[in-house]
Design an enzyme around this catalytic site. Structure first.
Site, PDB file in Angstrom:
ATOM      1  N   PHE A  96     -65.171  91.943  22.475  1.00 12.01           N
ATOM      2  CA  PHE A  96     -64.042  91.926  21.169  1.00 12.01           C
ATOM      3  C   PHE A  96     -64.416  90.205  20.861  1.00 12.01           C
ATOM      4  O   PHE A  96     -65.288  89.220  21.676  1.00 12.01           O
ATOM      5  CB  PHE A  96     -63.372  91.752  22.651  1.00 12.01           C
ATOM      6  CG  PHE A  96     -63.361  90.968  23.704  1.00 12.01           C
ATOM      7  CD1 PHE A  96     -63.039  89.516  23.498  1.00 12.01           C
ATOM      8  CD2 PHE A  96     -63.107  91.014  25.023  1.00 12.01           C
ATOM      9  CE1 PHE A  96     -63.460  88.628  25.177  1.00 12.01           C
ATOM     10  CE2 PHE A  96     -63.439  91.020  26.201  1.00 12.01           C
ATOM     11  CZ  PHE A  96     -63.133  89.592  26.214  1.00 12.01           C
ATOM     12  N   SER A 145     -67.548  98.684  21.796  1.00 12.01           N
ATOM     13  CA  SER A 145     -67.931  97.815  20.454  1.00 12.01           C
ATOM     14  C   SER A 145     -68.702  97.211  20.922  1.00 12.01           C
ATOM     15  O   SER A 145     -68.852  97.173  21.728  1.00 12.01           O
ATOM     16  CB  SER A 145     -66.376  96.669  19.816  1.00 12.01           C
ATOM     17  OG  SER A 145     -65.702  95.966  21.056  1.00 12.01           O
ATOM     18  N   CYS A 182     -58.508  84.319  21.007  1.00  8.86           N
ATOM     19  CA  CYS A 182     -57.574  84.089  22.304  1.00  8.86           C
ATOM     20  C   CYS A 182     -57.685  85.165  23.028  1.00  8.86           C
ATOM     21  O   CYS A 182     -57.788  84.534  24.630  1.00  8.86           O
ATOM     22  CB  CYS A 182     -55.833  85.084  21.702  1.00  8.86           C
ATOM     23  SG  CYS A 182     -55.616  83.475  20.697  1.00  8.86           S
ATOM     24  N   LEU A 209     -48.570  88.903  18.057  1.00 10.35           N
ATOM     25  CA  LEU A 209     -49.328  89.711  17.110  1.00 10.35           C
ATOM     26  C   LEU A 209     -50.485  89.546  17.089  1.00 10.35           C
ATOM     27  O   LEU A 209     -50.688  89.224  17.998  1.00 10.35           O
ATOM     28  CB  LEU A 209     -48.326  89.030  16.477  1.00 10.35           C
ATOM     29  CG  LEU A 209     -48.775  87.938  15.275  1.00 10.35           C
ATOM     30  CD1 LEU A 209     -49.854  87.454  14.961  1.00 10.35           C
ATOM     31  CD2 LEU A 209     -48.183  87.044  14.231  1.00 10.35           C
ATOM     32  N   ARG A 224     -54.646  72.688   4.330  1.00 13.86           N
ATOM     33  CA  ARG A 224     -53.944  74.339   4.899  1.00 13.86           C
ATOM     34  C   ARG A 224     -52.411  73.986   3.771  1.00 13.86           C
ATOM     35  O   ARG A 224     -52.214  75.280   3.435  1.00 13.86           O
ATOM     36  CB  ARG A 224     -53.887  73.973   6.114  1.00 13.86           C
ATOM     37  CG  ARG A 224     -53.473  75.477   7.035  1.00 13.86           C
ATOM     38  CD  ARG A 224     -53.780  75.732   8.643  1.00 13.86           C
ATOM     39  NE  ARG A 224     -55.056  76.748   8.568  1.00 13.86           N
ATOM     40  CZ  ARG A 224     -54.632  77.511   9.654  1.00 13.86           C
ATOM     41  NH1 ARG A 224     -54.870  76.562  10.478  1.00 13.86           N
ATOM     42  NH2 ARG A 224     -55.523  78.085  10.276  1.00 13.86           N
ATOM     43  N   THR A 261     -54.670  75.961  20.703  1.00 15.68           N
ATOM     44  CA  THR A 261     -54.340  75.347  22.583  1.00 15.68           C
ATOM     45  C   THR A 261     -56.195  75.806  22.868  1.00 15.68           C
ATOM     46  O   THR A 261     -56.216  77.253  24.004  1.00 15.68           O
ATOM     47  CB  THR A 261     -53.082  76.363  23.408  1.00 15.68           C
ATOM     48  OG1 THR A 261     -53.639  77.693  22.716  1.00 15.68           O
ATOM     49  CG2 THR A 261     -52.096  75.939  22.760  1.00 15.68           C
TER      50      THR A 261
HETATM   51  P1  NAD Z   1     -54.516  77.597  14.332  1.00 15.34           P
HETATM   52  O1  NAD Z   1     -55.548  77.129  14.737  1.00 15.34           O
HETATM   53  O2  NAD Z   1     -54.636  78.703  12.844  1.00 15.34           O
HETATM   54  O3  NAD Z   1     -52.713  76.975  14.031  1.00 15.34           O
HETATM   55  C1  NAD Z   1     -53.038  76.498  14.705  1.00 15.34           C
HETATM   56  C2  NAD Z   1     -52.356  74.614  13.391  1.00 15.34           C
HETATM   57  O4  NAD Z   1     -51.689  73.565  13.942  1.00 15.34           O
HETATM   58  C3  NAD Z   1     -53.380  74.382  13.210  1.00 15.34           C
HETATM   59  O5  NAD Z   1     -53.417  74.468  10.809  1.00 15.34           O
HETATM   60  C4  NAD Z   1     -53.264  72.149  13.166  1.00 15.34           C
HETATM   61  O6  NAD Z   1     -53.625  71.379  12.145  1.00 15.34           O
HETATM   62  C5  NAD Z   1     -52.144  72.824  13.683  1.00 15.34           C
HETATM   63  N1  NAD Z   1     -51.654  71.371  14.621  1.00 15.34           N
HETATM   64  C6  NAD Z   1     -52.716  70.840  15.211  1.00 15.34           C
HETATM   65  N2  NAD Z   1     -51.434  68.813  15.636  1.00 15.34           N
HETATM   66  C7  NAD Z   1     -50.795  69.994  15.371  1.00 15.34           C
HETATM   67  C8  NAD Z   1     -49.880  68.726  15.687  1.00 15.34           C
HETATM   68  N3  NAD Z   1     -49.996  68.007  16.616  1.00 15.34           N
HETATM   69  N4  NAD Z   1     -48.395  68.325  14.072  1.00 15.34           N
HETATM   70  C9  NAD Z   1     -49.056  69.281  13.136  1.00 15.34           C
HETATM   71  N5  NAD Z   1     -49.934  70.154  13.019  1.00 15.34           N
HETATM   72  C10 NAD Z   1     -50.778  70.576  14.133  1.00 15.34           C
HETATM   73  O7  NAD Z   1     -53.791  78.596  15.375  1.00 15.34           O
HETATM   74  P2  NAD Z   1     -53.710  79.325  15.734  1.00 15.34           P
HETATM   75  O8  NAD Z   1     -53.963  80.830  15.682  1.00 15.34           O
HETATM   76  O9  NAD Z   1     -52.056  80.374  14.696  1.00 15.34           O
HETATM   77  O10 NAD Z   1     -53.175  79.944  17.154  1.00 15.34           O
HETATM   78  C11 NAD Z   1     -51.837  79.056  17.911  1.00 15.34           C
HETATM   79  C12 NAD Z   1     -51.106  79.121  18.647  1.00 15.34           C
HETATM   80  O11 NAD Z   1     -50.753  80.820  19.217  1.00 15.34           O
HETATM   81  C13 NAD Z   1     -52.320  79.059  19.604  1.00 15.34           C
HETATM   82  O12 NAD Z   1     -51.918  78.488  20.947  1.00 15.34           O
HETATM   83  C14 NAD Z   1     -52.820  80.388  20.106  1.00 15.34           C
HETATM   84  O13 NAD Z   1     -52.831  80.956  21.018  1.00 15.34           O
HETATM   85  C15 NAD Z   1     -51.414  81.107  20.361  1.00 15.34           C
HETATM   86  N6  NAD Z   1     -51.671  82.680  19.377  1.00 15.34           N
HETATM   87  C16 NAD Z   1     -51.902  83.194  18.510  1.00 15.34           C
HETATM   88  C17 NAD Z   1     -52.549  84.216  17.876  1.00 15.34           C
HETATM   89  C18 NAD Z   1     -53.493  84.687  17.096  1.00 15.34           C
HETATM   90  O14 NAD Z   1     -53.326  85.365  16.681  1.00 15.34           O
HETATM   91  N7  NAD Z   1     -54.465  83.719  16.250  1.00 15.34           N
HETATM   92  C19 NAD Z   1     -51.299  84.869  18.206  1.00 15.34           C
HETATM   93  C20 NAD Z   1     -50.316  84.310  19.896  1.00 15.34           C
HETATM   94  C21 NAD Z   1     -51.121  83.291  20.221  1.00 15.34           C
HETATM   95  C1  UGA Z   2     -54.590  90.049  20.530  1.00 16.56           C
HETATM   96  C2  UGA Z   2     -53.572  90.728  21.365  1.00 16.56           C
HETATM   97  O1  UGA Z   2     -53.879  91.933  20.603  1.00 16.56           O
HETATM   98  C3  UGA Z   2     -52.393  90.181  20.598  1.00 16.56           C
HETATM   99  O2  UGA Z   2     -51.515  91.156  21.122  1.00 16.56           O
HETATM  100  C4  UGA Z   2     -52.888  88.888  20.867  1.00 16.56           C
HETATM  101  O3  UGA Z   2     -51.133  88.345  20.501  1.00 16.56           O
HETATM  102  C5  UGA Z   2     -53.157  87.596  20.199  1.00 16.56           C
HETATM  103  O4  UGA Z   2     -54.626  88.594  20.595  1.00 16.56           O
HETATM  104  C6  UGA Z   2     -52.959  86.671  20.893  1.00 16.56           C
HETATM  105  O5  UGA Z   2     -52.398  85.957  21.942  1.00 16.56           O
HETATM  106  O6  UGA Z   2     -54.201  85.954  20.207  1.00 16.56           O
HETATM  107  P1  UGA Z   2     -55.830  89.402  18.066  1.00 16.56           P
HETATM  108  O7  UGA Z   2     -56.994  88.972  18.912  1.00 16.56           O
HETATM  109  O8  UGA Z   2     -55.747  88.898  16.751  1.00 16.56           O
HETATM  110  O9  UGA Z   2     -54.631  90.075  18.792  1.00 16.56           O
HETATM  111  O10 UGA Z   2     -56.769  91.327  17.780  1.00 16.56           O
HETATM  112  P2  UGA Z   2     -57.181  91.820  18.851  1.00 16.56           P
HETATM  113  O11 UGA Z   2     -56.756  93.699  17.379  1.00 16.56           O
HETATM  114  O12 UGA Z   2     -56.253  92.041  19.903  1.00 16.56           O
HETATM  115  O13 UGA Z   2     -58.479  92.474  18.411  1.00 16.56           O
HETATM  116  C7  UGA Z   2     -59.403  91.673  19.434  1.00 16.56           C
HETATM  117  C8  UGA Z   2     -60.703  92.050  19.712  1.00 16.56           C
HETATM  118  O14 UGA Z   2     -60.964  93.260  20.549  1.00 16.56           O
HETATM  119  C9  UGA Z   2     -61.370  92.257  18.444  1.00 16.56           C
HETATM  120  O15 UGA Z   2     -62.512  91.658  18.258  1.00 16.56           O
HETATM  121  C10 UGA Z   2     -61.412  93.691  18.073  1.00 16.56           C
HETATM  122  O16 UGA Z   2     -62.658  93.788  17.512  1.00 16.56           O
HETATM  123  C11 UGA Z   2     -62.267  94.249  20.078  1.00 16.56           C
HETATM  124  N1  UGA Z   2     -61.316  95.119  20.194  1.00 16.56           N
HETATM  125  C12 UGA Z   2     -60.123  95.791  20.451  1.00 16.56           C
HETATM  126  C13 UGA Z   2     -62.752  96.371  20.667  1.00 16.56           C
HETATM  127  O17 UGA Z   2     -63.188  96.096  20.797  1.00 16.56           O
HETATM  128  N2  UGA Z   2     -62.163  97.596  21.192  1.00 16.56           N
HETATM  129  C14 UGA Z   2     -60.653  98.272  21.192  1.00 16.56           C
HETATM  130  O18 UGA Z   2     -60.914  98.859  21.428  1.00 16.56           O
HETATM  131  C15 UGA Z   2     -60.033  97.123  21.009  1.00 16.56           C
END
Ligand code: NAD
Ligand code: UGA
Length: 463
Positions: free
Chosen positions: A273, A270, A277, A164, A40, A93
């Site tokens: 979802f 839809s 997360c 985000l 990565r 997580t």
């Molecule tokens: P991800 O799996 O894409 O990335 C996590 C990274 O952490 C991985 O590349 C993994 O190799 C690395 N990692 C794990 N343990 C490690 C360690 N001990 N040392 C170094 N690297 C390590 O996950 P993500 O989607 O970026 O989500 C991260 C967190 O943010 C989660 O708690 C998620 O719930 C939260 N979150 C995600 C989103 C989203 O849109 N994906 C939005 C808001 C919050």
């Molecule tokens: C969601 C939240 O919107 C973010 O604020 C949050 O940070 C993130 O989870 C997280 O904690 O990971 P994300 O999952 O990236 O973001 O995308 P969304 O736009 O929320 O869509 C989630 C799912 O719901 C998708 O499958 C989308 O297609 C679906 N959805 C969304 C619907 O089916 N209908 C809608 O009206 C909106």
């Protein structure tokens, strides 16, 4: 403390884009994103910035502007921890797959490992920022590990959850509705909060930076996701009622969304979802509520997930029923595999579950998604462990163009709302399919009247 050096542990969907934007907006701060996953990190350092591991509109330009200037991607975790004044923990997580809380609680092993590593390496005072989404009161556990295994170093722990959404990550980061920072109420806690406020204040108006106590901040993140997911499940519940009553869910959504108290966002019916997360965070909320004996609270939120599972299953069941109660040996073209448009992320995508159901019915799936590759599709299906990898391999093929995927298909199912699907030559697709040619629009993306005029049997969600 004036921050000049930031480390972020975890180069994923949150760590990568968030740190790229911080680096862009704070040229005076050195930002290093570290990860254990060597491939990565290598991809983040890819010579061609179009090959970075995460697809997000606008992200490659920002990475191109900042990489190797004040933004660095590295596997040298200890070095980055040692040098930083402020450390974001942005590791995954996921829902636990073993032991107590299996299938419900958040697995905090990566978080704990980060805390232990920071405690081992740190030689001077540091601010630790929870960026990952965590159960309420996780900061307490972090503090206990840091204070008891460290070498007299003072740690301040802040909660700064990320809001985000994928597909719009860069815009969300550049122009957030709010930035939430939770910290201790002590003078040291307030100082730490102010240090992080100063970082964001480089581009976020101060009135949008909200300061709370740590527990409110942790719980607000779970609550925000639960509310958003609940809206999708609510509109999806109504979509089923619409199908029985000849009401139209798009019209209902518009009518209620114009009520300023309800608002128009997150009312798009839809196939269900997806994403890494919503489900994980609600299950976590359910688990915490049960742990406190709050069974009604737990049941209330669990219903959001039950409804979502029902919606996915209902979609695949409808395909089978409509295709004369059998899809055995039939070719079903899938347009879209990502959990939403403008991302290459497939985690918990509804497409995976719909495909799994249809393969159980012995269908063959022909998939096209502009950003998802064959290996990812197979790995998503294999992860379910419904059947052997070789059986999945036989049942699913992927194409790099939509017309080839749809040729000789009995039906097309739309699983992701990619804009490009609207621009296709649907007459050409119709001519190449078996007749009657069915379209199951799981995203209410296409113009139903136009599709019917071409000759398709067209079905969308909730009408
Ligand atoms: P991800 O799996 O894409 O990335 C996590 C990274 O952490 C991985 O590349 C993994 O190799 C690395 N990692 C794990 N343990 C490690 C360690 N001990 N040392 C170094 N690297 C390590 O996950 P993500 O989607 O970026 O989500 C991260 C967190 O943010 C989660 O708690 C998620 O719930 C939260 N979150 C995600 C989103 C989203 O849109 N994906 C939005 C808001 C919050
Ligand atoms: C969601 C939240 O919107 C973010 O604020 C949050 O940070 C993130 O989870 C997280 O904690 O990971 P994300 O999952 O990236 O973001 O995308 P969304 O736009 O929320 O869509 C989630 C799912 O719901 C998708 O499958 C989308 O297609 C679906 N959805 C969304 C619907 O089916 N209908 C809608 O009206 C909106």
């Amino acid at each position: 403390m004036k921050i000049t050096n930031i480390c972020c542990i975890g180069a994923g969907y949150v760590g990568g884009p968030t740190m790229a934007v911080i680096a862009e907006k704070c040229p005076h701060i050195k930002v290093t994103v570290v990860d254990l996953n060597e491939s990565r990190i290598a991809a983040w350092n890819a010579e061609d910035v179009n090959n970075i591991p995460i697809y997000e509109p606008g992200l490659n330009e920002i990475v191109a502007n900042t990489r190797n200037k004040n933004l660095f991607f590295s596997t040298e975790v200890d070095k980055a921890i040692d040098e930083a004044e402020l450390i974001f923990i942005s590791v995954n997580t996921p829902t636990k797959t073993y032991g107590t809380g299996k299938g419900m609680a958040a697995d905090l092993k990566h978080i704990e490992l980060c805390a232990r590593q920071i405690a081992k390496v740190a030689k001077n005072d540091k601010i630790i920022v929870e960026k990952s989404t965590l159960p309420v009161r996780t900061a307490e556990a972090l503090k206990s590990i840091l204070d008891n295994t460290g070498n007299g170093v003072q740690f301040q722990i802040l909660s700064n959850p990320e809001f985000l959404a994928e597909g719009t990550a860069v815009q969300d980061l550049l122009n957030p509705d709010r930035v939430l920072i939770g910290g201790e109420t002590s003078p040291e806690g307030q100082k730490a909060i102010d240090s992080l406020v100063d970082v964001y204040a480089n581009w976020v108006p101060k009135e949008r930076i909200l300061k709370t106590n740590v527990w409110s901040s942790e719980l607000s993140k779970l609550t925000a996701n639960a509310f958003l997911a609940q809206r999708v499940s609510s509109i999806n519940a109504m979509s089923e009622l619409c199908e029985k009553t000849e009401a139209n869910i798009n019209e209902v959504a518009k009518a209620i969304g114009m009520d300023s108290r309800i608002g128009s966002k997150f009312l798009k019916a839809s196939v269900g979802f997806g994403g890494s997360c919503f489900q994980k965070d609600i299950l976590n909320l359910v688990y915490i509520s049960k742990a406190f004996g709050l069974n009604e609270v737990a049941d209330y939120w669990e219903q959001v997930i039950i409804m979502n599972d029902h919606q996915k299953r209902r979609f695949s069941r409808n395909i089978v029923q409509t295709l004369y109660n059998t899809v055995s040996g039939k070719k079903i073209a899938f347009l879209g595999w990502a959990f939403k448009k403008d991302t290459n992320d497939t985690r918990e995508s509804a497409a995976i579950y719909v495909a799994d159901d249809l393969i159980n019915e012995q269908a063959s799936i022909a998939m096209y998604d502009p950003k998802v590759k064959h290996d990812q599709v197979l790995s998503d299906l294999n992860y379910l462990e419904t059947r052997s990898a070789s059986e999945n391999e036989k049942r699913i093929s992927t194409f790099d163009n939509p017309y080839a995927a749809c040729e000789n298909a009995h039906a097309v199912a739309i699983l992701t709302e990619w804009d490009e699907f609207k621009t296709y030559d649907w007459k050409r697709i119709y001519d190449s399919m078996l007749k009657p040619a069915f379209v199951f629009d799981g995203r209410n993306l296409l113009d139903g009247e136009k599709m019917k005029a071409i000759g398709f049997v067209y079905q969308s969600i909730g009408s």
